[in-house]
Scaffold this motif. Structure first.
Motif, PDB file in Angstrom:
ATOM      1  N   LEU B  35       0.820  -1.203   0.000  1.00  0.00           N
ATOM      2  CA  LEU B  35       0.000   0.000   0.000  1.00  0.00           C
ATOM      3  C   LEU B  35       0.851   1.250   0.000  1.00  0.00           C
ATOM      4  N   PRO B  37       0.453   5.879  -0.831  1.00  0.00           N
ATOM      5  CA  PRO B  37      -0.112   6.922  -1.697  1.00  0.00           C
ATOM      6  C   PRO B  37       0.559   6.896  -3.069  1.00  0.00           C
ATOM      7  N   ASN B  38      -0.007   7.658  -4.014  1.00  0.00           N
ATOM      8  CA  ASN B  38       0.582   7.706  -5.350  1.00  0.00           C
ATOM      9  C   ASN B  38       2.022   8.178  -5.270  1.00  0.00           C
ATOM     10  N   LYS B  42       5.579   2.021  -4.836  1.00  0.00           N
ATOM     11  CA  LYS B  42       5.018   0.663  -4.984  1.00  0.00           C
ATOM     12  C   LYS B  42       5.483   0.027  -6.295  1.00  0.00           C
ATOM     13  N   GLU B 157      -2.839  -2.676  -8.962  1.00  0.00           N
ATOM     14  CA  GLU B 157      -4.207  -2.150  -9.111  1.00  0.00           C
ATOM     15  C   GLU B 157      -5.085  -3.050  -9.989  1.00  0.00           C
ATOM     16  N   SER B 187      -0.917  -4.463  -5.242  1.00  0.00           N
ATOM     17  CA  SER B 187      -0.588  -3.109  -4.883  1.00  0.00           C
ATOM     18  C   SER B 187      -1.808  -2.256  -5.184  1.00  0.00           C
ATOM     19  N   THR B 188      -2.170  -1.413  -4.232  1.00  0.00           N
ATOM     20  CA  THR B 188      -3.364  -0.603  -4.439  1.00  0.00           C
ATOM     21  C   THR B 188      -3.379   0.552  -3.455  1.00  0.00           C
ATOM     22  N   HIS B 189      -4.277   1.491  -3.681  1.00  0.00           N
ATOM     23  CA  HIS B 189      -4.552   2.424  -2.596  1.00  0.00           C
ATOM     24  C   HIS B 189      -6.014   2.316  -2.166  1.00  0.00           C
ATOM     25  N   HIS B 205       5.747   4.657   2.162  1.00  0.00           N
ATOM     26  CA  HIS B 205       5.569   6.102   2.034  1.00  0.00           C
ATOM     27  C   HIS B 205       6.919   6.729   1.736  1.00  0.00           C
ATOM     28  N   GLU B 287      -8.076   2.180   6.498  1.00  0.00           N
ATOM     29  CA  GLU B 287      -8.068   3.507   5.912  1.00  0.00           C
ATOM     30  C   GLU B 287      -7.654   4.559   6.951  1.00  0.00           C
ATOM     31  N   PHE B 290      -4.039   4.132   7.678  1.00  0.00           N
ATOM     32  CA  PHE B 290      -3.290   4.668   6.537  1.00  0.00           C
ATOM     33  C   PHE B 290      -3.191   6.187   6.633  1.00  0.00           C
TER      34      PHE B 290
END
Lengths: 416, 300
Positions: B35, B37-38, B42, B157, B187-189, B205, B287, B290
């Motif tokens: 996991l 953020p963009n 990842k 994703e 892998s995802t958010h 991160h 969430e 996160f």
């Protein structure tokens, strides 16, 4: 190697199965043939001069010119003579040209005591160079005839004297004189060079485009998770190259069928030799085509991997193929000076080799060591180009959105 | 035996540090969530797992051996964006992908048909990719990842662009593969998916692992300090000393407890004053964890 062959097969089939491939394979020879036939037809039509008037104050001169004009190939349908002509006649001729009953008139004004007249050709178009040069010839010949006749020469003697002399060409090869046809080997070289140029440019750009497609659609990321970038690149070049060879092969087949056919025999064509193409040249055409294709495609692939859109490839494509153009521009120099230092140097410089060496080969067989060296140098250059391209390919393809600067690309070469 | 083991890998591009000292392990028969953020790193770490790029330092082990390219025939990789040839026929494409992973053409074809049948896209098999919807293309990509029966499945994703029906179809497929003993990394958010599917996670991160472990371990690090009450009657229990703050809706309240407060005291006090239909001590959602973790890092 296994994955390279799989990729090659895919690239090959995708191209060969496309409609565009079928169309260019069939249409291009037709269009080329059409253009050739068209220009031969146009040349034989003699510039479209059909109705001519010759006006002069000297009736003898006008009649002589008329006789001369009607002698050549494809003479005008009607030639009217106005002599002796006055200013009123000129007005009338202008009207007729305007009304299109005449294509043009030739005004010959022979001043008393002079032997050469003042000549003006008036027509609706000012650029009818072909008709003008034809009239110029006719007037000079007519004058010559008049002068010779005035000096007491008989008409048949004049004819003999004014007959055209045809210069034949011969080629010295290995100490022996062999007959050759300069125009034929020029045309043969020209057709082959255009084919080589077209195919190398077309398929090289094709490789660049397909690299960009893989880059934008991210297929490459999936492929890289299965095989090395070098194999992927090799596969692509092999597949696209095979498609190019198939197309050239089809064209040669068409040419062979044509040159062996009855229609061609009537036109004086019998086999490839009629085009001045020897088996040696054919063999080297295949060799230089492959070498040139691999070299330029590898360069194009590396280039495609470093930019982000097709437009950019189009903008820069000229610079990639510029060395090939050097060969095209210098074509007649190389054909007539195949062994000058410049020709030899260019033919051994890998980016120029395919075209320049082939041109030299068409003119005179170069020393064996030079042929061998050019092939060795090209293979080395291809190896280097593929190595660099694979590096840029691997790293460049993972970078999106911006074009790489030169220092960046140099850094990519060091990345593993 | 871990299927994937990254040991303190780092990677920089020019001046930018993409990954710094990242370590993680994925066991067979588990689902692992990567996991972040963009732009957290990842995709960079996934690329190093499958040799698209190599780490500047640290080691990558696959199937208990140092990474080598011949192991890639046991890995299935689904990139974040579709990687399909647009003008190619779907079946040809699947067969090619199978062959590139070392399958024979016939085997690849048989398996491709079976998968198309299972994912209900048999109609698409003879079409060109560009004629298909985004969701269909995603399914094709999904199949091409699994055709060679890989022991390690990496999906970046995987559910993006899918409607809920198809997303759950693929989720069930993945759970099935996990039961068969495959190691699955995705892998995802999208935290809700991770929470439902994954056994362990690693939160990345700015190129560093900030949180890692099994789902239980990760959550146990965070206190159950939230209470959900459905009630009828007096509402003055909301003023109880254990309550730090609350949000009240019709007949229900969401309460945040003070650190160290005893929820049972609150329940007793509430029961004395109102009728309680539901009293739940809620564990923090992934969430929230996160946002909390990443948010703290941003503040720091």
């Amino acid at each position: 190697m296994h994955s390279a062959l799989l990729i090659a097969k895919r690239e090959y089939l995708e191209r060969v199965r496309s409609k565009a491939f079928l169309l260019t394979t069939i249409l291009l020879p037709l269009v080329m043939g059409g253009i050739m036939a068209g220009s031969i037809f146009a040349a034989s039509k003699g510039g479209g001069l059909k109705h001519l008037a010759i006006a002069s104050n000297d009736a003898g001169l006008a009649a002589a010119v008329k006789a001369q004009v009607q002698k050549g190939d494809n003479p005008p349908e009607s030639v009217m003579v106005v002599a002796p002509a006055t200013e009123a006649d000129r007005q009338e001729l202008v009207k007729q040209v305007d009304a299109r009953t005449l294509d043009g008139y030739l005004w010959l004004d022979l001043k008393p005591g002079k032997s050469v007249p003042q000549a003006i050709y008036a027509s609706r178009t000012s650029a009818d160079v072909f008709s003008v040069s034809r009239l110029q010839d006719a007037v000079s010949q007519a004058l010559m005839r008049q002068q010779l006749a005035a000096r007491g020469m008989a008409a048949d003697q004049v004819d003999d004297l004014l007959r055209k002399v045809d210069v034949k060409t011969a080629q010295v090869k290995n100490g022996a004189i062999i007959t050759s046809d300069a125009s034929k080997s020029f045309i043969g070289a020209y057709v082959m060079i255009m084919m080589l140029y077209f195919v190398v440019v077309f398929y090289g750009m094709n490789v660049a485009r397909s690299v960009i497609e893989e880059k934008t659609s991210r297929i490459f990321e999936v492929l890289l998770a299965t095989a090395r970038p070098e194999s992927l690149l090799m596969g692509k070049l092999l597949g696209v190259g095979a498609a190019g060879l198939t197309q050239v092969g089809a064209w040669f087949l068409l040419l062979a069928v044509y040159s062996g056919s009855a229609i061609a025999a009537r036109a004086g064509v019998n086999g490839f030799a009629s085009f001045g193409i020897t088996p040696l040249q054919l063999g080297f055409f295949a060799i230089y085509f492959l070498l040139g294709f691999f070299f330029y495609s590898a360069v194009a692939a590396g280039f495609g991997a470093s930019v982000s859109s097709e437009q950019e490839v189009q903008q820069f494509s000229f610079f990639i193929v510029a060395p090939l153009l050097v060969g095209l521009i210098m074509m007649s120099y190389i054909l007539s000076n195949p062994n000058s230092a410049l020709s030899v140097g260019l033919s051994l410089f890998p980016p120029c080799t395919p075209i320049v060496m082939y041109l030299r080969l068409c003119s005179q067989t170069p020393p064996m060591w030079q042929l061998a060296l050019s092939v060795v140098l090209m293979v080395a250059a291809i190896w280097v180009a593929i190595w660099i391209a694979a590096r840029i390919y691997r790293v460049g393809i993972l970078m999106y959105g911006k074009r790489a600067t030169l220092p960046e690309m140099l850094r990519w070469l060091r990345y593993s | 035996m871990p299927v994937v083991e990254l040991d303190r890998i780092s990677k920089s591009y020019d001046q930018k540090v993409a990954i710094k000292d990242l370590s993680l392990k994925i066991e067979a028969g588990t689902m692992f969530g990567l996991l972040g953020p963009n732009g957290a790193g990842k995709t960079s770490s996934i690329r190093m797992m499958i040799g698209i790029t190599l780490p500047d330092s640290g080691t990558v082990n696959l199937f208990d051996r140092p990474f080598s390219r011949d192991q890639l025939s046991r890995v299935g990789y689904l990139p974040e964006e579709r990687g399909l040839y647009k003008k190619m026929n779907v079946m040809d494409q699947l067969v090619l992908m199978g062959q590139l992973h070392g399958l024979k053409a016939e085997t690849a074809q048989q398996r491709a048909r079976a998968w198309c049948d299972r994912l209900q896209i048999m109609d698409a098999a003879d079409k060109k990719t560009q004629e298909l919807s985004k969701g269909m293309q995603q399914k094709i990509q999904f199949i091409s990842t699994l055709l060679h029966d890989p022991g390690l499945i990496i999906m970046d994703e995987p559910f993006s662009g899918l409607d809920p029906v198809n997303a759950s179809l693929l989720q069930d497929t993945l759970l099935d593969l996990k039961k068969q003993g495959k190691a699955i990394l995705f892998s995802t958010h999208r935290m809700d998916q991770v929470e439902k599917l994954c056994d362990s996670i690693c939160l990345v991160h700015r190129g560093e692992a900030v949180l890692a472990g099994t789902m239980r371990e990760v959550k146990s690090g965070y206190e159950r300090n939230r209470v959900l009450i459905h009630f009828e009657g007096g509402r003055d229990f909301l003023g109880h000393p254990a309550v730090e703050s609350f949000k009240e809706y019709a007949g229900q309240a969401e309460i945040k407890l003070k650190p160290g407060a005893n929820a049972q005291d609150l329940l007793k006090s509430a029961a004395e004053r109102a009728t309680i239909f539901r009293f739940e001590l809620v564990e923090p959602s992934l969430e929230e964890i996160f946002i909390k973790t990443v948010g703290e890092k941003v503040d720091a």
